[in-house]
Design a protein around this motif. Sequence first.
Motif, PDB file in Angstrom:
ATOM      1  N   ARG A   1      -5.227  -7.121  -4.738  1.00 47.70           N
ATOM      2  CA  ARG A   1      -5.617  -5.845  -5.361  1.00 47.70           C
ATOM      3  C   ARG A   1      -4.913  -5.688  -6.709  1.00 47.70           C
ATOM      4  O   ARG A   1      -3.695  -5.735  -6.787  1.00 47.70           O
ATOM      5  CB  ARG A   1      -5.234  -4.683  -4.445  1.00 47.70           C
ATOM      6  N   PRO A   2      -5.665  -5.488  -7.801  1.00 48.65           N
ATOM      7  CA  PRO A   2      -5.044  -5.276  -9.116  1.00 48.65           C
ATOM      8  C   PRO A   2      -4.222  -3.984  -9.124  1.00 48.65           C
ATOM      9  O   PRO A   2      -4.569  -3.004  -8.455  1.00 48.65           O
ATOM     10  CB  PRO A   2      -6.236  -5.161 -10.066  1.00 48.65           C
TER      11      PRO A   2
ATOM     12  N   ARG B   1      -9.376   1.128  -2.242  1.00 44.12           N
ATOM     13  CA  ARG B   1      -8.636   1.479  -1.041  1.00 44.12           C
ATOM     14  C   ARG B   1      -8.987   0.485   0.065  1.00 44.12           C
ATOM     15  O   ARG B   1     -10.037  -0.148   0.046  1.00 44.12           O
ATOM     16  CB  ARG B   1      -8.978   2.909  -0.611  1.00 44.12           C
ATOM     17  N   LEU B   2      -8.081   0.353   0.985  1.00 42.55           N
ATOM     18  CA  LEU B   2      -8.285  -0.574   2.088  1.00 42.55           C
ATOM     19  C   LEU B   2      -9.309   0.009   3.062  1.00 42.55           C
ATOM     20  O   LEU B   2      -9.150   1.115   3.570  1.00 42.55           O
ATOM     21  CB  LEU B   2      -6.955  -0.830   2.808  1.00 42.55           C
ATOM     22  N   GLU B   3     -10.379  -0.748   3.293  1.00 41.26           N
ATOM     23  CA  GLU B   3     -11.421  -0.285   4.202  1.00 41.26           C
ATOM     24  C   GLU B   3     -11.012  -0.528   5.650  1.00 41.26           C
ATOM     25  O   GLU B   3     -10.246  -1.441   5.952  1.00 41.26           O
ATOM     26  CB  GLU B   3     -12.738  -1.009   3.907  1.00 41.26           C
ATOM     27  N   LYS B   4     -11.550   0.304   6.509  1.00 42.19           N
ATOM     28  CA  LYS B   4     -11.232   0.170   7.927  1.00 42.19           C
ATOM     29  C   LYS B   4     -11.986  -1.012   8.510  1.00 42.19           C
ATOM     30  O   LYS B   4     -13.152  -1.227   8.219  1.00 42.19           O
ATOM     31  CB  LYS B   4     -11.592   1.454   8.663  1.00 42.19           C
TER      32      LYS B   4
ATOM     33  N   ASN C   1      -3.271   3.102   2.575  1.00 45.68           N
ATOM     34  CA  ASN C   1      -4.067   3.934   1.657  1.00 45.68           C
ATOM     35  C   ASN C   1      -3.263   5.126   1.140  1.00 45.68           C
ATOM     36  O   ASN C   1      -3.401   5.518  -0.024  1.00 45.68           O
ATOM     37  CB  ASN C   1      -5.338   4.417   2.362  1.00 45.68           C
ATOM     38  N   ASP C   2      -2.417   5.710   1.991  1.00 44.46           N
ATOM     39  CA  ASP C   2      -1.553   6.799   1.541  1.00 44.46           C
ATOM     40  C   ASP C   2      -0.600   6.320   0.457  1.00 44.46           C
ATOM     41  O   ASP C   2      -0.354   7.030  -0.544  1.00 44.46           O
ATOM     42  CB  ASP C   2      -0.749   7.371   2.714  1.00 44.46           C
ATOM     43  N   ASN C   3      -0.063   5.118   0.640  1.00 44.20           N
ATOM     44  CA  ASN C   3       0.852   4.566  -0.365  1.00 44.20           C
ATOM     45  C   ASN C   3       0.115   4.285  -1.669  1.00 44.20           C
ATOM     46  O   ASN C   3       0.649   4.530  -2.761  1.00 44.20           O
ATOM     47  CB  ASN C   3       1.478   3.274   0.170  1.00 44.20           C
TER      48      ASN C   3
END
Length: 297
Positions: free
Chosen positions: A36-37, A43-46, A61-63
């Motif tokens: 990820r750049p 965001r990271l998908e589930k 994703n919160d981070n």
Amino acid sequence: MIGLLVVLCCIVIMLVAIVILYRSELLRISGFMGSRPQTSNLRLEKGAPLPGVMPLIDAVNDNIDKVADRELEMMQDETDLLEGLANLSHDIRTPLAGAKGYVQLACVEEDAVERERLLHLAEGRLDAMRGMLDQLFDYTKVLSATSAPDKDALERIDVVALLSSVMLGHYPSFAKANIEPAVDLGDGDLFLTADPASLRRVFDNALGNILVHGQGDVCVRRKGGVILFSNAMDASGNVNCDLVFRRFYRGDASRSATGAGLGLAVVKELCDEMGVGVSASASDGVFTLALDFLIDR
């Protein structure tokens, strides 16, 4: 017996499948974070609904959101800094140009009295410019200082005695401005362990703010562990107490008053460093700066 073996084999196969699924999901998450750049909003998908993985995805994703918010805040801070420096540059050039003009007029003026008046006006413009540069120097010096104060510089300070000394030093300026402060510092001891030079700068800037922006009716009083600096405001003034501690903030939109808008920003930085509470309020045409020396003690 054979049935038990079949059941055990099924369980083993299921466990192996679960392990493979967990490994695949963790590798997917690891690959996302590695590729990820930094500037990306991805965001990271589930993925597979495996127990324990969903909280991990939410935490990632919160981070990402927190990092994005922090970067946005830094970009806004940099934009505000550049805008503030541009305004300050203009504010410095204005009195400098005025001083140059007065000096040029004085050079060709034959009347000694008028020449002296012009030079006096030029001196006033240069003093205004020096005041802005002094504020900028103070602010950069405060920011460049280490977050942990030098323990060798810390002393147990009699706050009231130091404030009285600083006010005495400002007496000529108040007298020149025809201001007679109402002072009530009460009784009882009030001590603070801090760098005396830092606390003196806080008091200097608080009184200097009154001299530059106050309109009379100055009051310096103590309420327990809180020292209050109050002064009447210009009727046309529009002070935003939520912004007064921001660097380069000026209450007058026209920026006609002298100063760099850094005096109270320095106060805020130094008070935070010393553990002194600082706040501002405005009511009924009166601006009040409050210093709480007993906060969290």
